[in-house]
Enzyme design. Structure first.
Site, PDB file in Angstrom:
ATOM      1  N   TYR A 148       0.816  -1.208   0.000  1.00 44.01           N
ATOM      2  CA  TYR A 148       0.000   0.000   0.000  1.00 44.01           C
ATOM      3  C   TYR A 148       0.853   1.262   0.000  1.00 44.01           C
ATOM      4  O   TYR A 148       0.385   2.320  -0.447  1.00 44.01           O
ATOM      5  CB  TYR A 148      -0.993  -0.028   1.163  1.00 44.01           C
ATOM      6  CG  TYR A 148      -2.214  -0.821   0.778  1.00 44.01           C
ATOM      7  CD1 TYR A 148      -3.194  -0.274  -0.027  1.00 44.01           C
ATOM      8  CD2 TYR A 148      -2.351  -2.154   1.156  1.00 44.01           C
ATOM      9  CE1 TYR A 148      -4.295  -1.002  -0.432  1.00 44.01           C
ATOM     10  CE2 TYR A 148      -3.447  -2.901   0.760  1.00 44.01           C
ATOM     11  CZ  TYR A 148      -4.414  -2.320  -0.041  1.00 44.01           C
ATOM     12  OH  TYR A 148      -5.503  -3.051  -0.452  1.00 44.01           O
ATOM     13  N   HIS A 192      -5.186  -2.390   7.059  1.00 44.90           N
ATOM     14  CA  HIS A 192      -4.578  -3.417   6.213  1.00 44.90           C
ATOM     15  C   HIS A 192      -3.577  -4.288   6.979  1.00 44.90           C
ATOM     16  O   HIS A 192      -2.900  -5.129   6.397  1.00 44.90           O
ATOM     17  CB  HIS A 192      -3.899  -2.771   5.000  1.00 44.90           C
ATOM     18  CG  HIS A 192      -4.874  -2.221   4.010  1.00 44.90           C
ATOM     19  ND1 HIS A 192      -5.739  -3.024   3.310  1.00 44.90           N
ATOM     20  CD2 HIS A 192      -5.136  -0.947   3.617  1.00 44.90           C
ATOM     21  CE1 HIS A 192      -6.490  -2.274   2.518  1.00 44.90           C
ATOM     22  NE2 HIS A 192      -6.146  -1.011   2.691  1.00 44.90           N
TER      23      HIS A 192
END
Length: 754
Positions: free
Chosen positions: A278, A433
């Site tokens: 990410y 996440h």
């Protein structure tokens, strides 16, 4: 006469004011492009075209792509699909077509590209005022063009660049139509109408902030620019969101906006708390908005913010890749994503241009084989042409986590030949996440996984798999502790798999020392994963002439006030070749457990271990690997395979094994992973197929501040290691009795071969 003179004076003043206003309007009109491309930069690029191979190659490829698109016509369908569906993919393609067409108009001075941009934007401006929220209702922040605001923000980041490029091509009426019907409502929708998306710390919000900021810079709209930089004022910041795709906790009074997203998730080392996958995704908006701010608002000195953290983050991200350039799959991460991605092409170019022309970045840019079509890409291309390249040498490195660098980190050990790479995770949770895998590790040989991290459970942009979104198995398997190479107590994930609890805590580095080229060590502690339990893991990358390749030593120590069961799973690739204990296979396959990820593991074999060194050897890609571990009476080895309770076949069927210790308060797993030998399918010859390790032994140290182990090879040599587990200072002297002999040393660990 006086009246006539006064009238003449007024006429002159009016004429002067009119001229001044006209000059300002003309000047403002000439300021475009001024985001990623600039007027000065465009002129510089035009002078160089045809003489910079890498830039010319990229430009030719983009021109061919867009010329084909123009022939195909305008495609702006009514939104209806999830990720991977036609309308989603078409609108996604449009944002690239818009951006690239705008660039071609500026660099090639061909009006057809500006006309194409304008035609597409007009269709969106006609459609947007009538668009309801997207019909798919899965997102916490539904978009209009896409199923989630995140993708709407993606679109505006790229469309803003296209509009900047054709701004002067349009007349006032055309600009007014686009701005009033598309761009201003679009920016308000992403921000004011969706504060739960816009006002937080997350990669989603970064995209949202940058989308509003980019169109704000294009329109010279200070309100939008400030909204992007600092967030919006809202009373709706005291509610919670669930831990799902895009969900995370919002705190009342929390700072928001681009600068907050630049401040909080990045450590001083440039590590991004969500993990490299990410970080890669967020680097594009971070870097292009910084570039635009540097071009339009240089007084912000954005690349100097937080001690040049954006420039540092690019180098950190490149170090978070294996030998093939693939990002280590920490937290939610799709395997195979690499620094060849378009986001990293832009990031490397921008970091090189604004970060002092670090020649090592040219090495990566050359491997990437393309550049950003602006002045940063030109700079890179020119310096590659002039052979200013220096090798980008990845090294053993620790990257701290947390905005102040005080929330654990990632430790990467690399062998001297750089073939073997060990990645140990002792970070904070990593926002929504994050996975529940404190003190986990993965291990690589020449870019191939020896011991793997599963990554995410998702097939990105494949419509048949939940519309390309996260699968429910991401929660039930991939995030659970059993899915990782780490310790599990009583078949329960770290922090009981609770996001709020996990977000409060982080592991603590104990030791990271790579000063000895033959013995590199990373060690960390975790005190909150389980109540009244302390965990301490030490990993050593050991190189010695006795071993054909580096030896990985893994020591996991656990201490609790109560009796528990402890599992240590390891996930490998390849085919089991041999093991030195008796194994039984069940008459039918059953799941290993019922929850916390155990329900997804088939139990394929069970072995009761003895008081000896247990070994498992497997073959993968013509290389042998042997796992050796010090076993105690009552320990078990459980052979497993992922895939139970998976009716839609959403999970990979990867093999693994679990070393289990039952009914214990405290103890340790002492293990090694040995790379050795080779197999040729052509000559059908196996070389050095057997482990070189005879046994592993625990060294009884009466002082509780120390622990030790020894590895005896088949040649009869003994490698002895002592670790102080209470003092990690390098300048502290130690003295203990070992085998009736007094040994003294300086620093937290001791090694001797005899």
């Amino acid at each position: 006469m006086r009246l006539q003179t006064l009238k003449m004076t007024k006429i002159k003043v009016f004429s002067l004011c009119y001229s001044l206003v006209f000059f300002i309007l003309i000047t403002n009109a000439q300021e475009h492009p001024n985001l990623i491309l600039t007027k000065k930069g465009v002129e510089n690029i035009k002078r160089q075209l045809g003489s910079v191979p890498l830039f010319d190659k990229t430009l030719a490829k983009v021109k061919n792509e867009i010329d084909q698109e123009i022939k195909s016509g305008i495609h702006v369908p009514i939104p209806k699909d999830m990720a991977g569906g036609y309308t989603h993919d078409r609108h996604k393609k449009n944002w690239y077509v818009l951006q690239k067409s705008g660039i071609l108009y500026q660099l090639l001075e061909d009006d057809k590209y500006a006309m194409h941009v304008h035609s597409i934007l007009k269709e969106y401006a006609k459609m947007y005022p009538k668009l309801p929220l997207h019909p798919e209702e899965r997102s916490y922040a539904r978009g209009k063009i896409f199923w989630q605001c995140l993708n709407d923000a993606n679109w505006l980041v790229f469309a803003s660049q296209a509009y900047d490029c054709i701004y002067n091509f349009l007349n006032n009426k055309e600009r007014k139509f686009l701005e009033e019907n598309l761009f201003i409502p679009y920016a308000n929708f992403l921000s004011k109408e969706n504060p739960q998306f816009f006002n937080r710390i997350h990669n989603h919000s970064t995209w949202g902030n940058v989308a509003v900021g980019m169109i704000g810079l294009t329109l010279n709209n200070e309100e939008l620019i400030n909204r992007a930089l600092y967030g919006i004022k809202t009373k709706n910041l005291d509610h919670n969101l669930t831990d799902n795709d895009g969900g995370f906790i919002i705190q009342k009074g929390q700072k928001a906006g681009f600068l907050a997203n630049l401040e909080s998730p990045f450590s001083p080392d440039g590590y991004y708390t969500e993990g490299p996958y990410y970080q890669r995704y967020a680097m594009y908006p971070f870097m292009v908005f910084a570039q635009a701010l540097q071009n339009k608002k240089p007084e912000l000195k954005i690349f100097e913010y937080k001690d040049n953290v954006l420039i540092k983050s690019v180098t950190a991200l490149l170090n978070l890749t294996d030998q093939n350039g693939d990002f280590f799959p920490i937290n939610d991460a799709q395997k195979g994503m690499s620094y060849y991605s378009k986001e990293l092409v832009s990031a490397v170019n921008i970091a090189y241009h604004f970060g002092g022309n670090t020649a090592e970045l040219l090495d990566i840019a050359q491997k990437q084989g393309s550049v950003q079509l602006d002045e940063t890409g030109l700079n890179v291309s020119l310096d590659i042409k002039q052979n200013k390249i220096k090798p980008f040498l990845k090294k053993s490195i620790e990257l701290k986590d947390g905005s102040q660098g005080d929330k654990g980190g990632i430790g990467i050990l690399r062998s001297e030949d750089k073939d073997h790479e060990l990645v140990m995770k002792y970070t904070a949770q990593g926002l929504s996440h994050g996975h529940y895998d404190k003190l986990s590790f993965s291990y690589y040989n020449k870019g191939d996984e020896i011991l793997q991290d599963y990554g995410l459970a998702r097939f990105v942009n494949i419509e048949q798999k939940n519309g390309g979104g996260y699968l429910k198995e991401n929660k039930s398997w991939a995030k659970q502790s059993i899915a990782h190479n780490t310790i599990i107590q009583d078949e329960t994930s770290h922090f009981n798999g609770e996001y709020k609890t996990g977000s409060i805590h982080h592991s603590d580095k104990y030791l990271f020392d790579v000063t000895n080229s033959k013995l590199k060590i990373v060690s960390a502690k975790e005190s909150n994963a389980y109540p009244n339990t302390k965990l301490h893991r030490t990993l050593v990358l050991f190189e010695d002439e006795e071993f054909e390749e580096p030896l990985l030593i893994d020591v996991m120590q656990f201490t609790s006030k109560n009796i528990h069961q402890y599992d240590l799973p390891l996930y490998y690739h390849g085919q089991i070749i041999d093991f030195n204990f008796e194994n039984t296979t069940p008459p039918k396959l059953l799941p290993l457990g019922t929850k916390n990820g155990y329900q997804h593991l088939w139990l394929e074999g069970r072995a009761n271990l003895k008081n000896k060194t247990a070994q498992v050897t497997w073959l993968n890609k013509n290389k042998f690997y042997t796992f050796s571990t010090l076993a105690n009476e009552g320990d078990q080895c459980l052979f497993t395979r992922i895939g139970a309770n998976d009716p839609k076949f959403n999970l990979r069927k990867d093999p693994g094994f679990v070393i289990r210790k039952s009914n214990v308060k405290s103890g340790y797993f002492i293990s090694t992973i040995e790379s050795h030998g080779s197999y040729s399918s052509v000559s059908e010859t196996a070389k050095n197929a057997f482990s070189n390790i005879l046994k592993i032994e625990n060294i009884v140290v009466k002082d509780p501040n120390y622990m030790g182990w020894s590895i005896t090879t088949k040649r009869g040599n003994v490698h002895t290691f002592i670790l102080c587990i209470s003092n990690n200072k390098k300048d502290v002297s130690h003295s203990i009795n070992l085998n009736s002999s007094l040994i003294n040393w300086l620093g937290p660990y001791y090694y001797i071969k005899n």
